[in-house]
Motif scaffolding. Structure first.
Motif, mmCIF file in Angstrom:
data_model
loop_
_atom_site.group_PDB
_atom_site.id
_atom_site.type_symbol
_atom_site.label_atom_id
_atom_site.label_comp_id
_atom_site.label_asym_id
_atom_site.label_seq_id
_atom_site.Cartn_x
_atom_site.Cartn_y
_atom_site.Cartn_z
ATOM 1 N N LEU A 32 1.588 11.570 -9.944
ATOM 2 C CA LEU A 32 0.697 12.728 -9.923
ATOM 3 C C LEU A 32 1.495 14.017 -10.016
ATOM 4 O O LEU A 32 1.166 14.908 -10.806
ATOM 5 C CB LEU A 32 -0.156 12.713 -8.649
ATOM 6 C CG LEU A 32 -1.225 13.789 -8.558
ATOM 7 C CD1 LEU A 32 -2.246 13.610 -9.678
ATOM 8 C CD2 LEU A 32 -1.921 13.720 -7.213
ATOM 9 N N LYS A 33 2.570 14.113 -9.252
ATOM 10 C CA LYS A 33 3.421 15.305 -9.300
ATOM 11 C C LYS A 33 4.032 15.468 -10.688
ATOM 12 O O LYS A 33 4.068 16.566 -11.236
ATOM 13 C CB LYS A 33 4.537 15.215 -8.256
ATOM 14 C CG LYS A 33 4.077 15.414 -6.842
ATOM 15 C CD LYS A 33 5.230 15.266 -5.872
ATOM 16 C CE LYS A 33 4.752 15.282 -4.440
ATOM 17 N NZ LYS A 33 5.838 15.005 -3.492
ATOM 18 N N SER A 84 0.829 -1.200 0.000
ATOM 19 C CA SER A 84 0.000 0.000 0.000
ATOM 20 C C SER A 84 0.869 1.257 0.000
ATOM 21 O O SER A 84 0.613 2.202 -0.750
ATOM 22 C CB SER A 84 -0.912 -0.007 1.224
ATOM 23 O OG SER A 84 -1.631 1.200 1.312
ATOM 24 N N ARG A 85 1.902 1.258 0.822
ATOM 25 C CA ARG A 85 2.814 2.409 0.868
ATOM 26 C C ARG A 85 3.553 2.581 -0.452
ATOM 27 O O ARG A 85 3.749 3.704 -0.923
ATOM 28 C CB ARG A 85 3.803 2.242 2.018
ATOM 29 C CG ARG A 85 3.159 2.417 3.368
ATOM 30 C CD ARG A 85 4.152 2.228 4.484
ATOM 31 N NE ARG A 85 3.488 2.343 5.777
ATOM 32 C CZ ARG A 85 4.015 1.975 6.920
ATOM 33 N NH1 ARG A 85 5.241 1.462 6.955
ATOM 34 N NH2 ARG A 85 3.348 2.110 8.047
ATOM 35 N N ALA A 86 3.978 1.477 -1.041
ATOM 36 C CA ALA A 86 4.680 1.556 -2.322
ATOM 37 C C ALA A 86 3.759 2.133 -3.399
ATOM 38 O O ALA A 86 4.155 3.031 -4.147
ATOM 39 C CB ALA A 86 5.182 0.171 -2.736
ATOM 40 N N ARG A 87 2.531 1.648 -3.456
ATOM 41 C CA ARG A 87 1.587 2.140 -4.455
ATOM 42 C C ARG A 87 1.261 3.615 -4.224
ATOM 43 O O ARG A 87 1.128 4.386 -5.179
ATOM 44 C CB ARG A 87 0.309 1.304 -4.426
ATOM 45 C CG ARG A 87 0.498 -0.073 -5.008
ATOM 46 C CD ARG A 87 -0.733 -0.909 -4.875
ATOM 47 N NE ARG A 87 -0.574 -2.215 -5.511
ATOM 48 C CZ ARG A 87 -1.382 -3.225 -5.311
ATOM 49 N NH1 ARG A 87 -2.419 -3.117 -4.496
ATOM 50 N NH2 ARG A 87 -1.174 -4.363 -5.922
ATOM 51 N N LYS A 88 1.139 3.980 -2.964
ATOM 52 C CA LYS A 88 0.848 5.373 -2.633
ATOM 53 C C LYS A 88 1.994 6.277 -3.083
ATOM 54 O O LYS A 88 1.760 7.341 -3.667
ATOM 55 C CB LYS A 88 0.632 5.510 -1.125
ATOM 56 C CG LYS A 88 0.159 6.870 -0.697
ATOM 57 C CD LYS A 88 -0.139 6.889 0.793
ATOM 58 C CE LYS A 88 -0.624 8.250 1.232
ATOM 59 N NZ LYS A 88 -0.953 8.282 2.655
ATOM 60 N N GLU A 89 3.228 5.858 -2.837
ATOM 61 C CA GLU A 89 4.395 6.645 -3.245
ATOM 62 C C GLU A 89 4.482 6.742 -4.767
ATOM 63 O O GLU A 89 4.732 7.817 -5.311
ATOM 64 C CB GLU A 89 5.684 6.032 -2.684
ATOM 65 C CG GLU A 89 6.942 6.749 -3.086
ATOM 66 C CD GLU A 89 7.041 8.170 -2.570
ATOM 67 O OE1 GLU A 89 7.825 8.944 -3.153
ATOM 68 O OE2 GLU A 89 6.344 8.532 -1.593
ATOM 69 N N ILE A 90 4.262 5.630 -5.447
ATOM 70 C CA ILE A 90 4.303 5.639 -6.907
ATOM 71 C C ILE A 90 3.225 6.576 -7.453
ATOM 72 O O ILE A 90 3.490 7.406 -8.327
ATOM 73 C CB ILE A 90 4.137 4.214 -7.472
ATOM 74 C CG1 ILE A 90 5.377 3.382 -7.145
ATOM 75 C CG2 ILE A 90 3.885 4.236 -8.979
ATOM 76 C CD1 ILE A 90 5.210 1.894 -7.386
#
Length: 170
Positions: A160-161, A149-155
């Protein structure tokens, strides 16, 4: 454990081990050799396997540890499994954009913490279930879910940026 029991419970997992071992070692030939060695080691430990509560987990953990031992003995850096990412194919003229997206994701994966990257690759590239990931990394299933979940959130955040910046949102 008899030959038939070993074949039906352990040997059948060799095909499922292939993506992880290949990603860690980096070549098809090394992977085939490693799978054979892993199966030999497991055959030698078949007496312990009979009573083991999680045979699949034991097999995955043994395979991962074997690969890491091979890399340590040869003083080779672990193979960067990120290059196993498949280029997303598109049938229209957006092919360059898809290649760029793959390159961006590859670069993002290189910046992730090791466990997050490992779980992400095992789940999304190798296709392992959370139970198998947890067993291979010797962590709890819930922790594996948190890591992915953290990896997907960071990706997602970096993408997005990147794309907001390209659109002039900044």
């Amino acid at each position: 454990m008899t030959k038939l029991e070993f074949k039906n419970t352990v040997f059948v997992l060799s095909e499922k081990l292939f993506p992880m071992v290949s990603r860690i070692l980096g070549s098809h030939e090394k992977t085939e050799d490693a799978i054979q060695e892993i199966m030999i080691k497991l055959w030698q430990k078949r007496g312990k396997l009979r009573d083991h509560p999680n045979i699949n987990g034991f097999v995955f953990l043994t395979a991962r540890n074997y690969c890491l031992d091979v890399l340590r003995k040869k003083k080779i850096e672990p193979y960067d499994g990120v290059s196993h990412l498949k280029i997303i194919k598109s049938k229209d003229e957006n092919q360059i954009e898809w290649q760029e997206l793959n390159q961006i994701i590859t670069e993002i994966l290189k910046t992730l913490p090791l466990q997050q990257k490992e779980v992400f690759l095992m789940r999304n590239i190798d296709g392992y279930e959370f139970t198998e990931i947890a067993a291979a990394l010797n962590i709890k299933q819930t922790h594996a879910r948190v890591l992915i979940s953290r990896a997907r959130k960071e990706i997602g955040s970096v993408l997005l940026k990147t794309y907001d910046y390209e659109k002039g949102a900044y």
